[in-house]
Design an enzyme around this catalytic site. Sequence first.
Site, PDB file in Angstrom:
ATOM      1  N   GLY A  48      45.401  46.860  30.857  1.00  0.00           N
ATOM      2  CA  GLY A  48      44.605  47.308  29.718  1.00  0.00           C
ATOM      3  C   GLY A  48      45.386  48.154  28.750  1.00  0.00           C
ATOM      4  N   SER A  49      46.179  48.825  28.907  1.00  0.00           N
ATOM      5  CA  SER A  49      46.936  49.711  28.032  1.00  0.00           C
ATOM      6  C   SER A  49      47.942  49.070  27.007  1.00  0.00           C
ATOM      7  CB  SER A  49      47.626  50.854  28.465  1.00  0.00           C
ATOM      8  OG  SER A  49      46.582  51.804  29.056  1.00  0.00           O
ATOM      9  N   SER A 100      49.416  54.352  27.832  1.00  0.00           N
ATOM     10  CA  SER A 100      49.095  54.380  29.030  1.00  0.00           C
ATOM     11  C   SER A 100      47.762  55.085  29.330  1.00  0.00           C
ATOM     12  CB  SER A 100      49.949  54.916  30.161  1.00  0.00           C
ATOM     13  OG  SER A 100      49.414  55.051  31.622  1.00  0.00           O
ATOM     14  N   SER A 102      45.776  56.238  31.617  1.00  0.00           N
ATOM     15  CA  SER A 102      45.924  57.208  32.661  1.00  0.00           C
ATOM     16  C   SER A 102      47.103  58.460  32.608  1.00  0.00           C
ATOM     17  CB  SER A 102      46.287  56.851  34.010  1.00  0.00           C
ATOM     18  OG  SER A 102      47.406  56.084  34.212  1.00  0.00           O
ATOM     19  N   THR A 155      51.124  55.726  34.762  1.00  0.00           N
ATOM     20  CA  THR A 155      51.559  54.153  35.351  1.00  0.00           C
ATOM     21  C   THR A 155      53.064  54.196  35.354  1.00  0.00           C
ATOM     22  OG1 THR A 155      49.474  53.159  34.369  1.00  0.00           O
ATOM     23  CG2 THR A 155      51.444  51.808  34.567  1.00  0.00           C
ATOM     24  N   ARG A 173      40.785  49.243  30.469  1.00  0.00           N
ATOM     25  CA  ARG A 173      40.140  47.837  29.425  1.00  0.00           C
ATOM     26  C   ARG A 173      39.102  48.285  28.352  1.00  0.00           C
ATOM     27  NH1 ARG A 173      39.140  47.762  34.462  1.00  0.00           N
ATOM     28  NH2 ARG A 173      36.913  47.242  35.310  1.00  0.00           N
ATOM     29  N   GLU A 203      39.504  41.120  35.710  1.00  0.00           N
ATOM     30  CA  GLU A 203      38.997  42.538  35.916  1.00  0.00           C
ATOM     31  C   GLU A 203      37.599  42.831  36.075  1.00  0.00           C
ATOM     32  OE1 GLU A 203      41.662  45.688  34.693  1.00  0.00           O
ATOM     33  OE2 GLU A 203      42.851  44.399  33.666  1.00  0.00           O
ATOM     34  N   HIS A 226      52.351  20.681  24.529  1.00  0.00           N
ATOM     35  CA  HIS A 226      53.367  19.992  24.828  1.00  0.00           C
ATOM     36  C   HIS A 226      53.526  20.325  26.207  1.00  0.00           C
ATOM     37  CE1 HIS A 226      54.641  19.775  20.627  1.00  0.00           C
ATOM     38  NE2 HIS A 226      53.934  20.964  20.456  1.00  0.00           N
ATOM     39  N   LYS A 240      48.464  49.407  43.520  1.00  0.00           N
ATOM     40  CA  LYS A 240      48.940  50.707  43.154  1.00  0.00           C
ATOM     41  C   LYS A 240      48.962  51.570  44.437  1.00  0.00           C
ATOM     42  CE  LYS A 240      47.586  50.785  38.418  1.00  0.00           C
ATOM     43  NZ  LYS A 240      46.685  51.337  37.288  1.00  0.00           N
TER      44      LYS A 240
HETATM   45  O1  PA5 Z   1      42.450  47.364  33.261  1.00  0.00           O
HETATM   46  C1  PA5 Z   1      43.007  48.255  34.178  1.00  0.00           C
HETATM   47  O2  PA5 Z   1      42.563  49.070  34.594  1.00  0.00           O
HETATM   48  C2  PA5 Z   1      44.604  48.109  34.188  1.00  0.00           C
HETATM   49  O3  PA5 Z   1      44.971  46.858  33.837  1.00  0.00           O
HETATM   50  C3  PA5 Z   1      45.440  49.194  33.635  1.00  0.00           C
HETATM   51  O4  PA5 Z   1      45.192  49.370  32.321  1.00  0.00           O
HETATM   52  C4  PA5 Z   1      46.887  49.087  34.306  1.00  0.00           C
HETATM   53  O5  PA5 Z   1      46.911  49.331  35.564  1.00  0.00           O
HETATM   54  C5  PA5 Z   1      47.687  50.365  33.669  1.00  0.00           C
HETATM   55  O6  PA5 Z   1      47.084  51.308  33.776  1.00  0.00           O
HETATM   56  P1  PA5 Z   1      46.948  52.451  32.624  1.00  0.00           P
HETATM   57  O7  PA5 Z   1      46.302  51.822  31.667  1.00  0.00           O
HETATM   58  O8  PA5 Z   1      46.380  53.611  33.337  1.00  0.00           O
HETATM   59  O9  PA5 Z   1      48.491  52.809  32.143  1.00  0.00           O
END
Ligand code: PA5
Length: 352
Positions: free
Chosen positions: A56-57, A98, A100, A103, A150, A234, A250, A343
């Site tokens: 998500g980040s 990130s 959090s 990561t 996300r 997700e 292609h 994780k």
């Molecule tokens: O959507 C999510 O929870 C994950 O894809 C996180 O974004 C990913 O694991 C990375 O963590 P962070 O966004 O805290 O860096």
Amino acid sequence: MGSLTREAIAAVDSTGQIDEVLELSEHLTDALWRVDSSGARPFDTPGGLIVAGMGGSASGARLARGVLGSRLTRPMYISDDYLLPGWAGPSTLVFASSYSGNTEETLSAYDDAVDRGAPRLVASTGGALVARARADGAPVVPIPGGFQPRAAIGYALVSALEAAFLAGAAPSVRSEIEAAAALVDSLVLEWGPDAPEDSEAKSIARSLHGTVPVIVGAELASAAAYRWKCQFNENAELPAFAASLPEADHNEVVGWEAAAELGRFSYVSLEDPEAHPRNVLRAELTAEVASAGADPVVRVTARGSTPVERLVSLVLLGDLVTIYAAVLRGADPVDIPGIDAVKAALSAAPVS
Ligand code: PA5
């Protein structure tokens, strides 16, 4: 199939993920203010921008790269691994994103940027990443806490667009971001939970129920297609796949003939009417070929006049469709058991 009223959604969506999607307009404008509050100034980085981030980040950077497209004047590279590319150095801005701030891949990439003498910019809610940046004097874009990463897509997108500008890799698109925020306000009424049951977002979610979605787009819609895929993964806890045009014409296009024998696949074509005319034509031709093995084939047209508006319209629609898809399956959109399991196992494993 179940209804998608606010009550039906609330019965499954235990933490109100839908509300965070509906706040996208506010997130986009608040993000601009937060970039300003970081105090970041333009960097002297003729080598361009490297965005270090995962999941998500990183999604905001993927969208930013897609929407900037041919407007990029320097390289913009997304580094989603432990180490940066070999060419990273003092002339490249490393933007570590990130949610959090903890990561492990992003922390490792940040440390690699330090080792290579690359200038750094961070966007995060806190964690070890912000601690490192504060100790180094690197500017930090403060992202608000309390979301799933996300769901902070407005923040991730805007901070990546601004990082590209600060790296001298792209023009400022602030006016497009502001226009996109205004468009989101009207689209939320059209597609949100208070819209009729036959509104576009709810209808798409219903039509895709029970299928493995394959989402395809060209240019900025390619970036949006990957976002849809990740959101199906997700939010709805489903397998989903994304592909880009013209490349998919292609290779991947050949597989559709046999698809129906192997499983139930749907085909979602995200289309930007302002894309290269040959890509506009390809979208139509490829959807026709996919109909041999995909059921349903859903074609979506981006809304808005500027590229950022059109991108954001596709992102908003995908975010809503995937939450509705989760509700139809009875899957709480907050749950990401696979990500949590990996994780947890990694944090228990010694780092060699
Ligand atoms: O959507 C999510 O929870 C994950 O894809 C996180 O974004 C990913 O694991 C990375 O963590 P962070 O966004 O805290 O860096």
